[in-house]
Design an enzyme around this catalytic site. Structure first.
Site, PDB file in Angstrom:
ATOM      1  N   SER A 155       0.865  -1.191   0.000  1.00 57.61           N
ATOM      2  CA  SER A 155       0.000   0.000   0.000  1.00 57.61           C
ATOM      3  C   SER A 155       0.890   1.226   0.000  1.00 57.61           C
ATOM      4  O   SER A 155       2.036   1.176   0.469  1.00 57.61           O
ATOM      5  CB  SER A 155      -0.853   0.010   1.269  1.00 57.61           C
ATOM      6  OG  SER A 155      -1.459   1.275   1.449  1.00 57.61           O
ATOM      7  N   TYR A 168      -2.291  -0.754  10.167  1.00 56.62           N
ATOM      8  CA  TYR A 168      -2.327  -1.065   8.740  1.00 56.62           C
ATOM      9  C   TYR A 168      -1.004  -0.670   8.077  1.00 56.62           C
ATOM     10  O   TYR A 168      -0.392  -1.470   7.358  1.00 56.62           O
ATOM     11  CB  TYR A 168      -3.501  -0.323   8.106  1.00 56.62           C
ATOM     12  CG  TYR A 168      -3.677  -0.584   6.626  1.00 56.62           C
ATOM     13  CD1 TYR A 168      -4.254  -1.768   6.179  1.00 56.62           C
ATOM     14  CD2 TYR A 168      -3.283   0.360   5.676  1.00 56.62           C
ATOM     15  CE1 TYR A 168      -4.418  -2.001   4.826  1.00 56.62           C
ATOM     16  CE2 TYR A 168      -3.446   0.136   4.323  1.00 56.62           C
ATOM     17  CZ  TYR A 168      -4.018  -1.048   3.894  1.00 56.62           C
ATOM     18  OH  TYR A 168      -4.180  -1.284   2.549  1.00 56.62           O
TER      19      TYR A 168
HETATM   20  N1  LIG Z   1      -8.707  -0.325  -1.665  1.00 56.67           N
HETATM   21  C1  LIG Z   1      -7.657   0.433  -1.385  1.00 56.67           C
HETATM   22  O1  LIG Z   1      -7.732   1.674  -1.356  1.00 56.67           O
HETATM   23  C2  LIG Z   1      -6.329  -0.212  -1.126  1.00 56.67           C
HETATM   24  C3  LIG Z   1      -5.190   0.599  -1.132  1.00 56.67           C
HETATM   25  C4  LIG Z   1      -3.943   0.036  -0.891  1.00 56.67           C
HETATM   26  C5  LIG Z   1      -3.845  -1.319  -0.665  1.00 56.67           C
HETATM   27  N2  LIG Z   1      -4.979  -2.092  -0.654  1.00 56.67           N
HETATM   28  C6  LIG Z   1      -4.805  -3.511  -0.387  1.00 56.67           C
HETATM   29  O2  LIG Z   1      -5.410  -4.264  -1.411  1.00 56.67           O
HETATM   30  C7  LIG Z   1      -5.784  -5.534  -0.905  1.00 56.67           C
HETATM   31  C8  LIG Z   1      -7.216  -5.820  -1.299  1.00 56.67           C
HETATM   32  O3  LIG Z   1      -8.065  -4.898  -0.635  1.00 56.67           O
HETATM   33  P1  LIG Z   1      -9.433  -4.395  -1.261  1.00 56.67           P
HETATM   34  O4  LIG Z   1      -9.391  -2.926  -1.277  1.00 56.67           O
HETATM   35  O5  LIG Z   1      -9.740  -5.135  -2.507  1.00 56.67           O
HETATM   36  O6  LIG Z   1     -10.432  -4.782  -0.072  1.00 56.67           O
HETATM   37  P2  LIG Z   1     -11.695  -5.753  -0.014  1.00 56.67           P
HETATM   38  O7  LIG Z   1     -12.615  -5.512  -1.148  1.00 56.67           O
HETATM   39  O8  LIG Z   1     -12.195  -5.600   1.373  1.00 56.67           O
HETATM   40  O9  LIG Z   1     -11.054  -7.194  -0.208  1.00 56.67           O
HETATM   41  C9  LIG Z   1     -10.282  -7.827   0.786  1.00 56.67           C
HETATM   42  C10 LIG Z   1     -10.141  -9.270   0.392  1.00 56.67           C
HETATM   43  O10 LIG Z   1      -9.339  -9.911   1.369  1.00 56.67           O
HETATM   44  C11 LIG Z   1      -9.963 -11.109   1.739  1.00 56.67           C
HETATM   45  N3  LIG Z   1      -9.606 -11.488   3.098  1.00 56.67           N
HETATM   46  C12 LIG Z   1      -9.698 -10.747   4.224  1.00 56.67           C
HETATM   47  N4  LIG Z   1      -9.308 -11.466   5.287  1.00 56.67           N
HETATM   48  C13 LIG Z   1      -8.952 -12.688   4.808  1.00 56.67           C
HETATM   49  C14 LIG Z   1      -8.483 -13.869   5.411  1.00 56.67           C
HETATM   50  N5  LIG Z   1      -8.257 -13.964   6.735  1.00 56.67           N
HETATM   51  N6  LIG Z   1      -8.226 -14.931   4.620  1.00 56.67           N
HETATM   52  C15 LIG Z   1      -8.431 -14.865   3.298  1.00 56.67           C
HETATM   53  N7  LIG Z   1      -8.887 -13.782   2.666  1.00 56.67           N
HETATM   54  C16 LIG Z   1      -9.154 -12.704   3.427  1.00 56.67           C
HETATM   55  C17 LIG Z   1     -11.448 -10.857   1.587  1.00 56.67           C
HETATM   56  O11 LIG Z   1     -12.114 -12.099   1.323  1.00 56.67           O
HETATM   57  P3  LIG Z   1     -13.043 -12.905   2.333  1.00 56.67           P
HETATM   58  O12 LIG Z   1     -13.654 -11.917   3.287  1.00 56.67           O
HETATM   59  O13 LIG Z   1     -14.042 -13.568   1.434  1.00 56.67           O
HETATM   60  O14 LIG Z   1     -12.114 -13.884   2.972  1.00 56.67           O
HETATM   61  C18 LIG Z   1     -11.467  -9.993   0.343  1.00 56.67           C
HETATM   62  O15 LIG Z   1     -11.522 -10.780  -0.825  1.00 56.67           O
HETATM   63  C19 LIG Z   1      -5.563  -5.486   0.602  1.00 56.67           C
HETATM   64  O16 LIG Z   1      -4.331  -6.098   0.933  1.00 56.67           O
HETATM   65  C20 LIG Z   1      -5.494  -3.999   0.879  1.00 56.67           C
HETATM   66  O17 LIG Z   1      -4.746  -3.706   2.018  1.00 56.67           O
HETATM   67  C21 LIG Z   1      -6.201  -1.576  -0.877  1.00 56.67           C
END
Ligand SMILES: NC(=O)c1ccc[n+]([C@@H]2O[C@H](COP(=O)([O-])OP(=O)(O)OC[C@H]3O[C@@H](n4cnc5c(N)ncnc54)[C@H](OP(=O)(O)O)[C@@H]3O)[C@@H](O)[C@H]2O)c1
Length: 262
Positions: A155, A168
């Site tokens: 991130s 985070y």
């Molecule tokens: N969106 C942003 O602005 C942003 C920015 C920088 C980095 N990121 C990073 O991008 C990645 C994806 O985030 P996102 O924004 O797409 O969020 P999201 O839509 O909330 O997706 C998070 C994903 O992680 C999975 N997950 C959570 N806990 C888990 C566990 N214990 N075991 C297996 N899977 C798990 C969830 O699936 P289940 O609940 O079905 O298990 C879901 O598919 C993350 O690492 C986040 O930190 C996001």
């Protein structure tokens, strides 16, 4: 990683046909999109997360589009489950060439308010899980001797600070350092390990926030006054998954619309 078939006359090596990818957190947001993008480039994709109904729908969506995908239930915090799924996915689709370590969570609080449970929840999901996955997949890549690609979703919070994201940001900084460490130590095995550092992207993780006055204020203060959709990651993700990035390892690549400079 084995050459994808470089041909200066046409195919520049970003075709992933014949490759097998495993994506964590594929049930929503960036992971869902990464699975679609990798399948669209020709890879067979193991889609993993806890919400299996969503994975089944995603695998069906990819299959209907002419791709190949298989769903696997996985909680990345469970070491036995990580090992089992890495093995089952390889048996079902073929040995894994590309790992996208994407699953992640956040807890938003002031530093003084975090509980021990918050700490464990964030670090077990965002740090321990990706490390275990990299280890399980990396061991097979080393044994097989044909290299591979590990793409960690860190991130921009590994590179800057913002209020209420201490846990985070710490976890994402750990992933950034893990990326460099594994890249160095696995270079001789032809495994490229790189990280993407996304800026704000609208997903289930934050979509409610952007509707609030505070969220709207943040958007107004961003360099381009906008929030990206998950597809903004496609270009860098496919680059890092393909042989076009064979000379890149240990890098942290921001995909953030300039937000890291805020
Ligand atoms: N969106 C942003 O602005 C942003 C920015 C920088 C980095 N990121 C990073 O991008 C990645 C994806 O985030 P996102 O924004 O797409 O969020 P999201 O839509 O909330 O997706 C998070 C994903 O992680 C999975 N997950 C959570 N806990 C888990 C566990 N214990 N075991 C297996 N899977 C798990 C969830 O699936 P289940 O609940 O079905 O298990 C879901 O598919 C993350 O690492 C986040 O930190 C996001």
């Amino acid at each position: 990683m084995a050459d994808d078939g470089e041909n200066p006359g046409g195919n520049f090596g970003d075709n992933l046909a014949g490759k097998v990818a495993l994506v964590t957190g594929a049930s929503s947001g960036l992971g869902h999109r990464a699975a679609v993008a990798l399948a669209g480039a020709g890879a067979k994709v193991a889609v993993t997360a806890r919400r299996v109904d969503r994975l089944q729908a995603l695998a069906a969506e990819i299959t209907v589009s002419g791709g190949q995908a298989a769903p696997f239930a996985l909680d990345v915090r469970d070491p036995d489950a990580v090992k089992a799924v890495a093995k089952e996915a390889a048996e079902a689709l073929g040995t894994i060439d590309i790992l996208v370590n994407n699953a992640g969570v956040s807890v938003v609080k002031r530093p003084e308010d975090f509980t021990l449970e918050d700490y464990d929840f964030v670090h077990e999901t965002n740090v321990k899980g990706p490390f275990l996955l990299a280890q399980a997949v990396g061991r097979e890549m080393i044994k097989r001797g044909t290299g591979g690609k590990i793409i960690n979703i860190s991130s921009m919070m590994a590179l800057r600070t913002t209020a209420k994201l201490a846990l985070y940001g710490m976890s994402k900084a750990a992933i950034a350092q893990m990326t460099k460490q594994l890249a160095l130590e696995w270079a001789r095995h032809d495994i490229q390990v790189n990280a993407i550092c996304p800026g704000y992207i609208e997903t289930e993780m934050n979509e409610e926030h952007w509707k609030t006055p505070a969220g709207q204020g943040m958007i107004a203060a961003m360099p381009r006054r906008r929030i990206g959709k998950p597809e903004v990651m496609d270009g860098v993700l496919l680059l890092l998954a393909s042989s076009r990035s064979d000379y890149m390892t240990g890098t942290l690549i921001p995909v953030d619309d300039g937000q890291v400079m805020m």
